[in-house]
Write a protein that holds these residues in place. Structure first.
Motif, short mmCIF file in Angstrom:
data_model
loop_
_atom_site.label_atom_id
_atom_site.label_comp_id
_atom_site.label_asym_id
_atom_site.label_seq_id
_atom_site.Cartn_x
_atom_site.Cartn_y
_atom_site.Cartn_z
N VAL A 87 0.86 -1.11 0.45
CA VAL A 87 -0.02 0.04 0.03
C VAL A 87 1.29 1.24 0.55
O VAL A 87 0.60 2.53 -0.64
CB VAL A 87 -0.80 -0.44 1.37
N MET A 88 1.85 1.46 1.04
CA MET A 88 2.90 2.46 0.55
C MET A 88 3.29 2.46 -0.35
O MET A 88 3.74 3.92 -0.82
CB MET A 88 3.90 2.19 2.45
N MET A 89 3.91 1.50 -1.20
CA MET A 89 4.45 1.74 -2.09
C MET A 89 3.98 2.42 -3.01
O MET A 89 4.49 2.90 -4.27
CB MET A 89 5.54 0.06 -2.12
N MET A 93 4.72 5.58 -5.44
CA MET A 93 5.26 5.40 -7.34
C MET A 93 4.95 6.59 -7.63
O MET A 93 5.90 6.48 -8.37
CB MET A 93 3.47 4.82 -7.70
N PRO A 94 4.13 7.45 -7.95
CA PRO A 94 4.59 8.39 -9.14
C PRO A 94 5.68 9.08 -8.96
O PRO A 94 6.49 9.70 -10.18
CB PRO A 94 3.07 10.02 -8.80
N ARG B 135 1.13 0.18 -14.00
CA ARG B 135 1.77 1.59 -13.92
C ARG B 135 2.81 1.37 -13.16
O ARG B 135 3.47 1.91 -13.32
CB ARG B 135 0.70 1.86 -12.57
N ALA B 136 3.54 0.39 -12.63
CA ALA B 136 4.93 0.64 -12.07
C ALA B 136 5.45 1.06 -13.22
O ALA B 136 6.60 1.59 -13.61
CB ALA B 136 5.57 -0.14 -11.08
N GLN B 142 8.79 5.44 -18.72
CA GLN B 142 9.08 6.83 -18.97
C GLN B 142 10.42 7.56 -17.99
O GLN B 142 11.19 8.03 -18.75
CB GLN B 142 8.11 8.00 -17.61
N LEU B 143 10.96 6.21 -16.96
CA LEU B 143 12.32 7.08 -16.33
C LEU B 143 13.60 6.76 -17.44
O LEU B 143 14.23 6.82 -18.23
CB LEU B 143 12.69 6.20 -15.04
N ASP B 144 12.85 5.11 -18.29
CA ASP B 144 14.25 4.90 -19.22
C ASP B 144 14.13 6.21 -20.24
O ASP B 144 15.82 6.02 -20.43
CB ASP B 144 13.63 3.89 -19.18
#
Lengths: 147, 147
Positions: A87-89, A93-94, B135-136, B142-144
């Motif tokens: 949940v926290m991760m 995330m964004p 999503r992750a 994006q980061l890549d």
DNA sequence: CAAGCACTTTACGTTAACGTAAACCTCGTC
DNA sequence: GACGAGGTTTACGTTAACGTAAAGTGCTTG
């Protein structure tokens, strides 16, 4: 129970787009059949983060969803620590850096594997339960005939 | 690890029809990756009932199965008390009176309902995990690209 | 026969997840 | 203004499911 008065505006009644609704701790407790104590405890453990109005806790839709997920996790035998991990991760995330994200993916894969094993466990336990059920019914039939 | 000597007859090696094999507490512990303490605890809680040879516990096939079922139940989040409820009644079945049997059927239906809910919970949690995973991965892409 | 395993009992310790109790605030209402 | 219904904090209690440590038993092996 005790829904007597014609209009009891628990907070807001309804007709709000759900995203703007807020809940008191008691409301949430009743919705999910847990005690307020449980909800406060989850907050203390970092699973919920309600805002305040004075000293009272105000829960928004997001908190309600989190609580729902938490309880679902519990029914599946996850510890609060495990649930928090995800949940926290998810929330972080964004703006997540790459290492965090990869770590998250690992955790997710882990949970998924766990769920798969549970599925298999359920399948097996079902068969065994069916088996015991079957035998019990047979013995019962025997007893009925003897009588 | 430490399987050096050519023949280490842990108790009986194998080649026994499995129904006659017996196990020491250490063997079972290794098989299921639990500690001997856990196994003794389960006995104390009435889930296992090994015989003795002198003062040493001797586990038979039946005990091994019970342990397996117990651990499976645990993975599904059942308490030892719940597990015992089923396991013990199962044993009391053959000479069971009608009331006991009907009670057993109730319990079984209960467990079954529980499993069904778990199935649904798993389904939902899977979807959510897949979603987060998705999503992750996107954020990672994006980061890549930015790099 | 000493040493080393694998086993035993007894007993106290630990962790997670709340329950429970006490004492206090803050409304709306009778 | 007393009061009851909800909320709050603080703090100690409880239960399940083992962990861990101490001290002893019994075999077999160099």
């Amino acid at each position: 129970m005790s829904r007597s008065s014609p209009q009891a505006p628990d907070a807001q009644t309804d007709a709000l787009p759900r995203q703007q609704r807020t809940y008191s701790i008691g409301e949430l407790a009743r919705m999910f059949e847990v005690t307020p104590r449980t909800i406060r405890f989850y907050e203390q453990e970092g699973l919920l983060a309600p805002t305040r109005q004075g000293q009272k806790r105000i829960y928004r839709e997001k908190d309600r969803v989190r609580l729902k997920l938490t309880l679902r996790g519990k029914r599946l035998g996850f510890s609060l620590a495990e649930i928090r991990e995800v949940v926290m991760m998810y929330d972080a995330m964004p703006d997540g850096n790459a290492r965090q994200l990869k770590r998250l993916l690992e955790i997710l894969a882990d949970k998924r594997a766990n769920l798969e094993r549970q599925l298999e466990d359920i399948r097996l336990m079902r068969m065994e339960i069916d088996d015991v059920d079957q035998r019990a019914r047979e013995v019962l039939r025997q007893l009925d005939q003897e009588a």
